[in-house]
Design a protein around this motif. Structure first.
Motif, PDB file in Angstrom:
ATOM      1  N   GLY A 238       0.783  -1.182   0.116  1.00  8.85           N
ATOM      2  CA  GLY A 238      -0.072   0.247   0.108  1.00  8.85           C
ATOM      3  C   GLY A 238       0.729   1.162   0.018  1.00  8.85           C
ATOM      4  N   TYR A 239       0.188   2.472  -0.443  1.00 10.21           N
ATOM      5  CA  TYR A 239       0.480   3.722  -0.191  1.00 10.21           C
ATOM      6  C   TYR A 239       0.324   4.286   1.235  1.00 10.21           C
ATOM      7  CZ  TYR A 239       0.744   4.080  -5.596  1.00 10.21           C
ATOM      8  OH  TYR A 239       1.205   3.995  -6.580  1.00 10.21           O
ATOM      9  N   ARG A 240       0.922   5.152   1.611  1.00 12.96           N
ATOM     10  CA  ARG A 240       0.574   6.018   2.943  1.00 12.96           C
ATOM     11  C   ARG A 240       0.589   4.982   4.048  1.00 12.96           C
ATOM     12  NH1 ARG A 240      -4.169   9.477  -0.043  1.00 12.96           N
ATOM     13  NH2 ARG A 240      -4.695   7.470  -0.778  1.00 12.96           N
ATOM     14  N   LYS A 241      -0.702   5.034   4.726  1.00 10.37           N
ATOM     15  CA  LYS A 241      -0.711   4.390   6.139  1.00 10.37           C
ATOM     16  C   LYS A 241      -1.173   2.833   5.900  1.00 10.37           C
ATOM     17  CE  LYS A 241      -1.410   8.039   9.304  1.00 10.37           C
ATOM     18  NZ  LYS A 241      -2.253   8.561  10.446  1.00 10.37           N
ATOM     19  N   SER A 242      -1.010   2.435   4.555  1.00  7.78           N
ATOM     20  CA  SER A 242      -1.374   0.988   4.317  1.00  7.78           C
ATOM     21  C   SER A 242      -0.186   0.064   4.395  1.00  7.78           C
ATOM     22  CB  SER A 242      -2.229   0.937   3.009  1.00  7.78           C
ATOM     23  OG  SER A 242      -3.475   1.319   2.909  1.00  7.78           O
ATOM     24  N   GLY A 243       1.021   0.798   4.748  1.00  6.64           N
ATOM     25  CA  GLY A 243       2.283  -0.010   5.006  1.00  6.64           C
ATOM     26  C   GLY A 243       3.387   0.212   3.921  1.00  6.64           C
ATOM     27  N   LEU A 244       4.557  -0.612   4.290  1.00  5.02           N
ATOM     28  CA  LEU A 244       5.715  -0.487   3.687  1.00  5.02           C
ATOM     29  C   LEU A 244       6.269  -1.680   3.082  1.00  5.02           C
ATOM     30  CD1 LEU A 244       7.926   0.872   6.677  1.00  5.02           C
ATOM     31  CD2 LEU A 244       6.727   2.188   5.052  1.00  5.02           C
ATOM     32  N   GLY A 245       6.862  -1.770   1.849  1.00  9.67           N
ATOM     33  CA  GLY A 245       7.217  -2.773   1.096  1.00  9.67           C
ATOM     34  C   GLY A 245       6.345  -3.659   0.406  1.00  9.67           C
ATOM     35  N   ARG A 246       6.628  -4.668  -0.337  1.00  8.62           N
ATOM     36  CA  ARG A 246       5.460  -5.346  -1.025  1.00  8.62           C
ATOM     37  C   ARG A 246       5.652  -6.790  -0.921  1.00  8.62           C
ATOM     38  NH1 ARG A 246       3.706  -0.980  -1.443  1.00  8.62           N
ATOM     39  NH2 ARG A 246       3.077   0.238  -3.229  1.00  8.62           N
ATOM     40  N   LEU A 247       4.454  -7.434  -0.721  1.00 14.81           N
ATOM     41  CA  LEU A 247       4.505  -8.908  -0.623  1.00 14.81           C
ATOM     42  C   LEU A 247       4.076  -9.289  -2.033  1.00 14.81           C
ATOM     43  CD1 LEU A 247       3.248  -8.995   3.156  1.00 14.81           C
ATOM     44  CD2 LEU A 247       5.570  -9.994   2.179  1.00 14.81           C
ATOM     45  N   HIS A 248       4.388 -10.853  -2.217  1.00 12.60           N
ATOM     46  CA  HIS A 248       4.055 -11.380  -3.400  1.00 12.60           C
ATOM     47  C   HIS A 248       5.135 -11.129  -4.446  1.00 12.60           C
ATOM     48  CE1 HIS A 248       0.227 -13.023  -1.955  1.00 12.60           C
ATOM     49  NE2 HIS A 248      -0.284 -12.028  -1.777  1.00 12.60           N
ATOM     50  N   GLY A 249       5.051 -11.571  -5.691  1.00 13.39           N
ATOM     51  CA  GLY A 249       5.945 -11.190  -6.726  1.00 13.39           C
ATOM     52  C   GLY A 249       7.444 -11.149  -6.295  1.00 13.39           C
ATOM     53  N   PHE A 250       8.131 -10.745  -7.344  1.00 11.97           N
ATOM     54  CA  PHE A 250       9.692 -10.638  -7.131  1.00 11.97           C
ATOM     55  C   PHE A 250      10.312  -9.680  -6.115  1.00 11.97           C
ATOM     56  CE2 PHE A 250      13.889  -9.083  -8.376  1.00 11.97           C
ATOM     57  CZ  PHE A 250      14.566 -10.416  -8.453  1.00 11.97           C
ATOM     58  N   ASP A 251       9.387  -8.525  -6.076  1.00 14.35           N
ATOM     59  CA  ASP A 251       9.793  -7.445  -5.035  1.00 14.35           C
ATOM     60  C   ASP A 251       9.863  -7.885  -3.845  1.00 14.35           C
ATOM     61  OD1 ASP A 251      10.419  -5.515  -6.895  1.00 14.35           O
ATOM     62  OD2 ASP A 251       9.007  -4.224  -6.618  1.00 14.35           O
ATOM     63  N   ALA A 252       8.967  -8.966  -3.410  1.00 16.34           N
ATOM     64  CA  ALA A 252       9.004  -9.360  -2.043  1.00 16.34           C
ATOM     65  C   ALA A 252      10.294  -9.906  -1.696  1.00 16.34           C
ATOM     66  CB  ALA A 252       7.793 -10.495  -1.743  1.00 16.34           C
ATOM     67  N   LEU A 253      11.063 -10.701  -2.624  1.00 17.80           N
ATOM     68  CA  LEU A 253      12.313 -10.997  -2.177  1.00 17.80           C
ATOM     69  C   LEU A 253      13.210  -9.714  -1.659  1.00 17.80           C
ATOM     70  CD1 LEU A 253      13.301 -13.436  -5.130  1.00 17.80           C
ATOM     71  CD2 LEU A 253      13.164 -13.971  -2.541  1.00 17.80           C
ATOM     72  N   MET A 254      12.947  -8.683  -2.030  1.00 16.12           N
ATOM     73  CA  MET A 254      13.693  -7.424  -1.801  1.00 16.12           C
ATOM     74  C   MET A 254      13.841  -7.140  -0.120  1.00 16.12           C
ATOM     75  SD  MET A 254      15.147  -7.001  -4.768  1.00 16.12           S
ATOM     76  CE  MET A 254      15.110  -8.820  -5.060  1.00 16.12           C
ATOM     77  N   ASP A 255      12.500  -7.366   0.368  1.00 17.00           N
ATOM     78  CA  ASP A 255      12.509  -7.118   1.703  1.00 17.00           C
ATOM     79  C   ASP A 255      13.247  -8.278   2.495  1.00 17.00           C
ATOM     80  OD1 ASP A 255      10.616  -5.078   1.183  1.00 17.00           O
ATOM     81  OD2 ASP A 255       8.957  -6.283   1.490  1.00 17.00           O
ATOM     82  N   PHE A 256      13.914  -9.053   2.004  1.00 10.11           N
ATOM     83  CA  PHE A 256      14.432 -10.055   2.762  1.00 10.11           C
ATOM     84  C   PHE A 256      15.978 -10.278   2.092  1.00 10.11           C
ATOM     85  CE2 PHE A 256      10.110 -11.490   3.017  1.00 10.11           C
ATOM     86  CZ  PHE A 256       9.804 -11.488   4.453  1.00 10.11           C
ATOM     87  N   THR A 257      16.391  -9.357   1.503  1.00 12.01           N
ATOM     88  CA  THR A 257      17.869  -9.407   0.988  1.00 12.01           C
ATOM     89  C   THR A 257      18.407  -7.840   1.412  1.00 12.01           C
ATOM     90  OG1 THR A 257      17.579  -8.201  -0.938  1.00 12.01           O
ATOM     91  CG2 THR A 257      17.159 -10.895  -0.615  1.00 12.01           C
ATOM     92  N   GLU A 258      19.730  -7.763   1.463  1.00  5.95           N
ATOM     93  CA  GLU A 258      20.543  -6.609   1.474  1.00  5.95           C
ATOM     94  C   GLU A 258      21.545  -6.591   0.070  1.00  5.95           C
ATOM     95  OE1 GLU A 258      20.411  -4.460   3.453  1.00  5.95           O
ATOM     96  OE2 GLU A 258      19.756  -5.046   5.397  1.00  5.95           O
ATOM     97  N   LEU A 259      21.813  -5.666  -0.433  1.00  2.00           N
ATOM     98  CA  LEU A 259      22.521  -5.313  -1.584  1.00  2.00           C
ATOM     99  C   LEU A 259      24.016  -4.965  -1.151  1.00  2.00           C
ATOM    100  CD1 LEU A 259      22.416  -5.180  -4.484  1.00  2.00           C
ATOM    101  CD2 LEU A 259      22.069  -2.727  -4.489  1.00  2.00           C
ATOM    102  N   LYS A 260      24.907  -5.893  -1.738  1.00  2.00           N
ATOM    103  CA  LYS A 260      26.306  -5.699  -1.401  1.00  2.00           C
ATOM    104  C   LYS A 260      27.075  -5.469  -2.719  1.00  2.00           C
ATOM    105  CE  LYS A 260      28.489  -8.231   1.482  1.00  2.00           C
ATOM    106  NZ  LYS A 260      28.936  -9.259   2.163  1.00  2.00           N
ATOM    107  N   HIS A 261      27.750  -4.263  -2.651  1.00  2.00           N
ATOM    108  CA  HIS A 261      28.862  -3.884  -3.584  1.00  2.00           C
ATOM    109  C   HIS A 261      30.231  -4.356  -3.381  1.00  2.00           C
ATOM    110  CE1 HIS A 261      31.284  -0.592  -5.602  1.00  2.00           C
ATOM    111  NE2 HIS A 261      31.251  -1.392  -6.220  1.00  2.00           N
ATOM    112  N   VAL A 262      30.694  -5.187  -4.303  1.00  3.02           N
ATOM    113  CA  VAL A 262      32.213  -5.560  -4.067  1.00  3.02           C
ATOM    114  C   VAL A 262      32.891  -5.094  -5.253  1.00  3.02           C
ATOM    115  CG1 VAL A 262      33.504  -7.672  -4.071  1.00  3.02           C
ATOM    116  CG2 VAL A 262      31.289  -7.755  -3.061  1.00  3.02           C
ATOM    117  N   TYR A 263      34.004  -4.381  -4.665  1.00  5.03           N
ATOM    118  CA  TYR A 263      34.781  -3.787  -5.710  1.00  5.03           C
ATOM    119  C   TYR A 263      36.387  -4.341  -5.725  1.00  5.03           C
ATOM    120  CZ  TYR A 263      38.393  -0.217  -7.325  1.00  5.03           C
ATOM    121  OH  TYR A 263      39.519   0.296  -8.041  1.00  5.03           O
TER     122      TYR A 263
END
Length: 480
Positions: free
Chosen positions: A449-474
């Motif tokens: 949801g937008y606004r007071k309906s919440g944060l993040g997304r569930l279902h779909g590919f984007d749900a994985l993003m809530d359970f990951t961290e992005l690491k940059h290796v140089y």
């Protein structure tokens, strides 16, 4: 039926037993082991230790095999799980069967994604390389509600496991028996390392509070009220953990002058009374073009009145009980207040007069008409079978009325005009907009949801993003 905690691979007793009741009859179904902060701490300890081992967090093939095996083990249990869900939650059996099917589909979807977690690599300068990795975030605490305990468990647990997190599951006490039953085939798998999935139950909130405040819980997923979500954000702030919150909603259905009111009304009635109105995306407000208001009053009243109440196992039941008597009384009072305050009561709700339903947590659906979209019953998420009918004169007013809310979870647009449907959908401030339908939810498409309906997304590919961290290796490897 008695269920116990499952921590670090073992089924454990708790601090006594808590009864689980059938909300349609008040009869005892079984009991779950009482828990609290001690069990939550032990579960977090186990999940933390399991995450430190690369066997799970760095092994996407194993994660896929486990998810596929869980889905396969659930297939022959569809009917018995659906029956238990209906007995403990109250929803009609057809809804329970649909939910179990959707939950299995969700597991299969994330099993497919478990081995697809690519990151880009680039040469930023001669001999200098950057690679980006999506890594599991760590320990995930999952606080699961009672209204759709199969899908709402699995839409959090499956992506968490696919990403490589270890988990602690805290189900709602009203549906603890069911959540233990649907998890049991997963927990019995020899391939699942101990501590990857932990389950504890409680009738209070001390264990859940520990998940929120513990610095060793890296992600917290919660579905529930906006008020509780706000407290979770406040209490979790010192740990800076990732939050996935699906909160309240006040879904509007916008019905334009070219729509077939008689055909649409039964579908709106079903969307308003799914799980007895106890679904965050359920239809709450119907905004209809003024020229169609009289017809909609008649058709929607008839459609709602035609839906029979009854035990969820009864073949003709379309509306089951609310989750418990406390919810029935709280929702019933707000519905009474709405009926006393509105411009017109089209269909009065309240407790049914049928003696056969006297011991259950039943409420008849209510349909009211009101002009002021600022009224409390147009703004507040009343978690039951209350539907508010409003009129509009043109597109601009329809959109303004629909967006006059602190929520932004979902809405639907009903029209034969394709350009209008897309134009209005884009103007609505909601995470999901259905066109000529409502409550279509599935694994492949994100919800949130937008606004007071919440944060993040569930279902779909984007749900994985809530359970990951992005690491940059140089790395600078030089040149030849």
């Amino acid at each position: 039926m008695q269920v116990r905690h499952h921590i670090n691979g073992d089924w454990l007793d708790g601090d006594g037993w808590v009864d689980s009741l059938d909300p349609a009859t008040g009869e005892r179904l079984g009991a779950f082991a009482e828990g609290g902060e001690a069990q939550a701490r032990a579960a977090v300890d186990a999940a933390t230790a399991a995450f430190a081992q690369p066997l799970w967090s760095q092994n996407p093939r194993l994660r896929q095999q486990v998810l596929l095996a869980w889905a396969a083990a659930l297939e022959p249990r569809r009917d018995e799980l659906a029956r238990l869900l209906t007995l403990e939650n109250g929803k009609p059996l057809a809804q329970s069967l649909g939910e179990i099917g959707g939950a299995i589909s969700e597991i299969l979807y994330y099993a497919g994604l478990a081995r697809h977690n690519p990151g880009p690599a680039m040469e930023v300068a001669p001999g200098e390389f950057s690679a980006l990795f999506r890594e599991p975030a760590g320990v995930a605490g999952l606080i699961i509600p009672w209204n759709a305990p199969a899908v709402l468990l699995i839409r959090a647990l499956a992506p968490a496991l696919a990403a490589g997190c270890t988990t602690v599951v805290k189900p709602a006490p009203q549906t603890a028996l069911f959540n233990a039953a649907i998890l049991e085939p997963l927990l019995a798998l020899d391939a699942l390392p101990a501590g990857v999935v932990n389950l504890f139950m409680e009738s209070g909130h001390q264990g859940a509070a520990h998940l929120v405040t513990s610095p060793r819980v890296d992600v917290l997923s919660f579905t529930g009220s906006t008020a509780t979500g706000t407290r979770i954000m406040q209490d979790a702030a010192p740990t800076m953990k990732k939050l996935s919150l699906e909160l309240g909603g006040k879904s509007c259905c916008l019905v334009f002058e070219d729509a077939d009111v008689d055909a649409i009304a039964p579908r709106l009635a079903a969307a308003a009374t799914i799980i007895s109105g106890q679904q965050c995306t359920a239809a709450r407000r119907v905004l209809v073009h003024a020229s169609q208001l009289p017809a909609m009053k008649t058709a929607l009243r008839a459609a709602l009145a035609a839906l029979p109440l009854g035990h969820g196992l009864a073949p003709d039941s379309r509306i089951g009980p609310l989750i418990d008597h406390r919810a029935r009384d709280l929702v019933g009072r707000r519905m009474d207040e709405a009926e006393q305050s509105c411009d017109q009561v089209i269909l009065a709700g309240g407790q049914p007069g049928d003696p056969a339903l006297r011991d259950g947590a039943f409420l008849l659906p209510s349909l009211i008409h009101h002009r002021d979209s600022g009224a409390f019953f147009c703004q507040e998420e009343i978690f039951g079978p209350l539907l508010v009918l409003e009129a509009f004169e043109d597109e601009a007013e329809a959109v303004a009325r629909a967006n006059h809310t602190e929520f932004g979870l979902s809405a639907s647009v009903w029209t034969r005009d394709g350009a209008r449907a897309l134009r209005v959908a884009r103007a609505l401030r909601d995470g999901t907009v259905w066109i000529n339908d409502h409550n279509k939810l599935f694994a492949e498409a994100e919800t949130g949801g937008y606004r007071k309906s919440g944060l993040g997304r569930l279902h779909g590919f984007d749900a994985l993003m809530d359970f990951t961290e992005l690491k940059h290796v140089y790395q600078n490897v030089g040149t030849v």
